[in-house]
Scaffold this active site. Structure first.
Site, PDB file in Angstrom:
ATOM      1  N   SER A 171       0.767  -1.260   0.067  1.00 51.71           N
ATOM      2  CA  SER A 171       0.048  -0.114   0.099  1.00 51.71           C
ATOM      3  C   SER A 171       0.757   1.198  -0.020  1.00 51.71           C
ATOM      4  O   SER A 171       1.792   1.563  -1.027  1.00 51.71           O
ATOM      5  CB  SER A 171      -0.764  -0.070   1.039  1.00 51.71           C
ATOM      6  OG  SER A 171      -1.867   1.159   1.268  1.00 51.71           O
ATOM      7  N   THR A 172       0.780   2.229   1.037  1.00 47.74           N
ATOM      8  CA  THR A 172       1.455   3.537   1.054  1.00 47.74           C
ATOM      9  C   THR A 172       3.221   3.032   0.942  1.00 47.74           C
ATOM     10  O   THR A 172       3.685   2.299   1.740  1.00 47.74           O
ATOM     11  CB  THR A 172       1.407   4.079   2.452  1.00 47.74           C
ATOM     12  OG1 THR A 172      -0.018   4.146   2.628  1.00 47.74           O
ATOM     13  CG2 THR A 172       1.952   5.453   2.253  1.00 47.74           C
ATOM     14  N   HIS A 198      -3.017  -0.795  -3.256  1.00 49.56           N
ATOM     15  CA  HIS A 198      -4.075  -0.166  -2.999  1.00 49.56           C
ATOM     16  C   HIS A 198      -3.731   1.239  -3.856  1.00 49.56           C
ATOM     17  O   HIS A 198      -2.792   2.041  -3.615  1.00 49.56           O
ATOM     18  CB  HIS A 198      -3.832   0.627  -1.588  1.00 49.56           C
ATOM     19  CG  HIS A 198      -4.167  -0.864  -0.822  1.00 49.56           C
ATOM     20  ND1 HIS A 198      -3.802  -0.736   0.510  1.00 49.56           N
ATOM     21  CD2 HIS A 198      -4.867  -2.095  -1.045  1.00 49.56           C
ATOM     22  CE1 HIS A 198      -4.376  -2.073   1.012  1.00 49.56           C
ATOM     23  NE2 HIS A 198      -4.923  -2.939   0.172  1.00 49.56           N
ATOM     24  N   MET A 291      -0.062   1.099   5.200  1.00 49.08           N
ATOM     25  CA  MET A 291      -0.750   1.336   6.458  1.00 49.08           C
ATOM     26  C   MET A 291      -1.816   0.268   6.617  1.00 49.08           C
ATOM     27  O   MET A 291      -2.191  -0.365   5.723  1.00 49.08           O
ATOM     28  CB  MET A 291      -1.567   2.671   6.231  1.00 49.08           C
ATOM     29  CG  MET A 291      -0.954   3.960   6.117  1.00 49.08           C
ATOM     30  SD  MET A 291      -0.387   4.650   7.508  1.00 49.08           S
ATOM     31  CE  MET A 291       0.430   6.033   7.010  1.00 49.08           C
ATOM     32  N   ASP A 294      -4.170  -4.791   5.878  1.00 51.24           N
ATOM     33  CA  ASP A 294      -4.569  -5.777   4.801  1.00 51.24           C
ATOM     34  C   ASP A 294      -3.576  -6.914   4.464  1.00 51.24           C
ATOM     35  O   ASP A 294      -2.403  -6.462   4.440  1.00 51.24           O
ATOM     36  CB  ASP A 294      -4.912  -4.938   3.777  1.00 51.24           C
ATOM     37  CG  ASP A 294      -5.700  -5.485   2.630  1.00 51.24           C
ATOM     38  OD1 ASP A 294      -6.343  -6.623   2.836  1.00 51.24           O
ATOM     39  OD2 ASP A 294      -5.564  -5.336   1.343  1.00 51.24           O
TER      40      ASP A 294
END
Length: 356
Positions: A171-172, A198, A291, A294
């Site tokens: 993600s991030t 993401h 973050m 998930d």
């Protein structure tokens, strides 16, 4: 309570006012200044020393990409880009992520978005999250060298009917992490690679195209119904879940729109859980910077149904955000905790060791 000082940079006076109002409605954020272009922004950063900068990509005099480059070279700090939903906007956003932007926000309706209030929660959340990010880990590095190629005649598998697949969730900070890992993957990798990053619709295709230009393996945004080929990377499509099914001929992509999972679509858990349901399929699962948590539930499902699943998580030392890898490690199921530059080599070595 620490107050976050923000600088808002946009060539539109309306957008500067709206974003300022949105940020200042949060008790932990104060806007210390605004700037109308990149040159103005650099002067304000020098004078006001903000903690976080929101930076529009399209501006006169000095655009957002040029400004970001100068910020990261001279006064590094968390920068969140504001981007249009056009292909050009997506491409420039990916370029900014490579240069060190911590995240981005899409404008709902172009450069002057009268409906920017739709993004209020996202804008505030991302500014708050930006303060947790280690900016030094976003510094540009030399391109990684590819891992040594496989031998033309690898060891035979112990079970020739068993398929194998490599699955990555992030993600991030993920676009830069993916670039470092995927550009090291050798072109003759004997398994397909499936990826959930993401990202909103429109941006995953730009990510895939960018990685494809830089890598030995083929990289593409996944298409519903296609069969997964060895030595090819399939990026989940923004706004859709990516599942893998076994259709007899081979492993097939199932791209569907359903409810968000963990606030995301695509979701890493959804991908991992789909792989857990495929009999005769060896899974190599990787969780990298991001973050939240998930992927953790999906790892539990994988290990419960497939004891031979190999799980790799990115080490805290190299994560831009340690959330997802930390959640993965808390399951006590991770086999290897590996620094980002060594993930590709670890995966290749595991594939070789198991006769793939």
């Amino acid at each position: 309570m620490t107050i976050i000082k923000a600088l808002v940079v946009d060539d539109s006076a309306f957008m500067r006012k709206m974003i300022t109002d949105i940020l200042e409605s949060h008790s932990r954020i104060t806007v210390v200044g605004t700037a109308r272009n990149g040159q103005d922004a650099l002067e304000k950063i020098e004078k006001l020393n903000p903690d976080v900068v929101t930076l529009d990509i399209e501006m006169p005099i000095m655009d957002g990409i040029t400004t970001l480059r100068k910020i990261m070279q001279e006064k590094p700090r968390p920068v969140i880009m504001l981007s249009s939903l056009t292909k050009e906007g997506a491409d420039k956003t990916l370029e900014s992520m490579e240069m060190g932007a911590v995240d981005f926000i899409t404008k709902p309706s172009g450069s002057i978005s009268l409906n920017i209030r739709e993004k209020e929660a996202e804008i505030k959340t991302k500014v708050l999250q930006a303060m947790k990010i280690k900016v030094e880990k976003l510094a540009q590095k030399e391109p990684a060298k590819p891992v040594a190629l496989f031998h033309p005649t690898p060891m035979p598998r112990r079970n020739n009917s068993e398929k194998s697949i490599l699955a990555i969730g992030t993600s991030t900070g993920g676009p830069r992490a993916l670039q470092q890992v995927i550009t090291q993957i050798p072109k003759d990798l004997p398994v397909p690679i499936v990826v959930v990053q993401h990202m909103p619709p429109g941006f995953t295709k730009s990510l895939a195209n960018r990685l494809d230009q830089l890598s030995q393996v083929h990289v593409r945004e996944v298409t519903d119904g296609e069969y997964l080929q060895n030595g090819t990377v399939y990026i989940a499509k923004g706004g859709y879940h990516f599942k893998v099914v076994n259709r007899g001929k081979g492993l097939q992509a199932n791209v569907v729109q359903e409810d968000n999972r963990n606030g995301h679509q695509p979701s890493v858990d959804v991908l991992f859980e789909s792989l857990s349901a495929i009999q005769q399929c060896k899974v190599y699962a990787v969780v990298m910077t991001g973050m939240g948590a998930d992927g953790a539930e999906g790892l539990v499902e994988l290990k419960s149904k497939k004891k031979n699943t190999v799980i790799v998580s990115e080490a805290k030392e190299t994560c831009v955000v340690y959330g997802m890898p930390k959640a993965a490690e808390k399951t006590k199921l991770v086999d290897f905790v590996v620094k980002l530059p060594d993930i590709a080599e670890t995966l290749v070595n595991q594939l070789k060791a198991r006769g793939e």
